[in-house]
Design an enzyme around this catalytic site. Structure first.
Site, short mmCIF file in Angstrom:
data_model
loop_
_atom_site.label_atom_id
_atom_site.label_comp_id
_atom_site.label_asym_id
_atom_site.label_seq_id
_atom_site.Cartn_x
_atom_site.Cartn_y
_atom_site.Cartn_z
N HIS A 154 -71.08 81.56 102.04
CA HIS A 154 -69.72 81.02 102.18
C HIS A 154 -69.44 79.94 101.13
CE1 HIS A 154 -69.85 82.98 106.17
NE2 HIS A 154 -71.07 82.48 106.21
N SER A 275 -59.61 75.61 73.40
CA SER A 275 -58.21 75.60 73.84
C SER A 275 -57.34 75.17 72.67
CB SER A 275 -58.07 74.64 75.01
OG SER A 275 -56.72 74.20 75.11
N LYS A 281 -61.82 71.09 75.63
CA LYS A 281 -62.20 72.28 76.38
C LYS A 281 -63.22 73.15 75.67
CE LYS A 281 -60.73 73.56 79.75
NZ LYS A 281 -59.47 74.30 79.92
N GLU A 288 -64.89 85.32 82.03
CA GLU A 288 -63.60 85.56 82.71
C GLU A 288 -63.08 86.96 82.41
OE1 GLU A 288 -60.90 82.08 81.96
OE2 GLU A 288 -62.77 81.19 81.30
#
Ligand code: ARG
Length: 451
Positions: A154, A275, A281, A288
């Protein structure tokens, strides 16, 4: 020009051509040529074509193979598909004899043959890539040594584990994916050539010899099945989709691990992106995209199943749609294995120590080992956890006598069991998260991967 003009009184409408012609099969060129060579040889062996024609056809096909290998084969807008393109080109090279190559054959059995030959090759490549990925995971597991991490249920910290155990879980998944491809390739290894358009031929073809020449296990048993079935394609699609599903789970973890909140992983700059707006970043875009593209591959599998659903025997043009879905699924998996494998290999893994609360089950099991029913032990430790949390403390803060006071079956010496390291050291189940198990898994994986 189409292969079927004779029956028609007018040229195909542009709209028909635009709608029906797909360029997806162009990548089957090498397989189409290889299948054609085997077919021509069989026609010669069976005395269906005169030897001089066979010689010319084979010479022409060899020349076209050289063109294809050099990347010089030119497709024309008038080629309906790869099979038409090859026959057209053969005609340009050897003239009328080219018209004899399609004897006893249809594009319906031909396209199945091409696809099976193609997937046999790409399937072997995917197996090699999956095994290489499992090797990267095994290397990272070895590099992790006895470093501990929390495992989660979880997404809440559950138990302490060797980091290696977590990494090896993925190695086993990917080896099963490789095994699945192997299995699919075995079932796929049946040659459909000779089935013709649907029912075979009156000519004395010899499908078994073509099958043997092309390295197939057997020739088809039923011509309708041979030209109509795409379970081999859907099965390949499932192999891709399941492997992508596994990669997307790993990808999700690689994304999480790189957050400052988790702080488990640092990836090499060359495997991350920046970025345009935020100078600080460093983004895990590969992971992804692998996660995102798993959706596309699952969709490709649905396409491969949907194409078959409700389709009457035998060949229907719907089946042309299998290729785009298959190639998309296979290319996506291949790319994900390459990029994500590189990213993972470049990673430095440094998970923080597991929460001291991850020893809770060990405490309960101490009581169980001394005779307390598990449910009571669970309750006792649950109460202790609640008290500690209310006091802003953890099991690591418990003094020996304080622990002994929590239940008559606890002893002061039990405090040495209050660390995640002690929790892992006490783990016994074979295949469980212990260092013994990790060493055993690494040894077994190394043997499997060396095979
Ligand atoms: N391009 C077709 C396919 O990919 C080849 C078979 C076409 N056969 C036919 N009769 N139109 O499935």
């Amino acid at each position: 020009m189409s292969l079927w003009g004779g029956r028609f009184g007018e040229a195909p409408a542009d709209a028909l051509w635009r709608f029906t012609v797909s360029h997806a099969d162009r990548r089957l060129l090498a397989e189409d040529l290889r299948g054609s060579v085997a077919h021509a040889r069989m026609l010669g062996r069976q005395g269906i074509l005169p030897a001089p024609d066979v010689t010319m056809i084979l010479q022409g096909l060899a020349d076209i193979q050289a063109e294809a290998a050099a990347g010089e084969f030119l497709f024309l807008a008038t080629d309906e598909d790869v099979h038409s393109a090859v026959e057209r080109r053969l005609g340009e090279r050897i003239g009328e004899a080219a018209g004899r190559l399609h004897t006893g054959r249809s594009r319906n059995d031909q396209v199945c043959l091409d696809l099976r030959l193609y997937l046999r090759r790409t399937g072997s490549e995917r197996i090699a890539q999956l095994r290489a990925f499992a090797a990267v995971l095994t290397d990272q597991a070895e590099a992790a040594g006895d470093r501990l991490a929390a495992c989660y249920t979880h997404l809440q910290q559950a138990q302490a584990v060797p980091l290696a155990h977590h990494l090896l879980a993925y190695a086993w998944m990917l080896l099963r994916d490789a095994d699945r491809f192997q299995d699919a390739l075995r079932r796929m290894n049946v040659c459909p050539l000779g089935a013709g358009a649907a029912a075979g031929s009156s000519l004395p073809l010899d499908p078994a010899s073509v099958a043997e020449e092309l390295g197939f296990e057997a020739a088809f048993d039923n011509s309708l099945d041979a030209v109509a079935s795409r379970d081999f394609a859907a099965e390949y699609g499932f192999c891709c989709a399941q492997a992508m599903a596994h990669l997307s789970r790993l990808a999700e973890e690689l994304v999480l691990w790189a957050t400052s909140e988790f702080g488990w992983a640092t990836y090499a700059d060359r495997f991350t992106t920046g970025s345009s707006a935020l100078p600080q970043k460093k983004n895990p875009d590969i992971a992804e995209l692998a996660r995102g593209r798993a959706a596309r591959v699952a969709g490709d599998l649905v396409t491969l199943l949907g194409i078959q659903k409700g389709l009457p025997l035998a060949y229907n043009r719907d089946l042309q749609e299998d290729k785009e879905a298959l190639f998309s699924a296979d290319d996506t998996l291949s790319g994900a294995l390459e990029a994500l494998g590189g990213m993972l290999a470049s990673a430095t893994l440094h998970p923080p120590p597991p929460s001291p609360f991850t020893v809770a089950l060990d405490l309960a099991e101490l009581l169980v080992a001394r005779g307390l029913p598990f449910r009571q032990a669970h309750h006792t430790v649950g109460r202790l956890v609640r008290r500690l949390q209310a006091e802003g403390r953890t099991p690591a803060d418990l003094a020996a006598d304080e622990l002994a006071a929590a239940h008559p079956l606890f002893q002061p010496a039990d405090v040495i069991r209050l660390s995640p390291a002690a929790s892992v050291a006490a783990r016994r189940v074979p295949g469980g998260a212990s260092m013994d198990s990790v060493r055993d898994q690494i040894a077994r994986l190394r043997t499997i991967l060396a095979d």
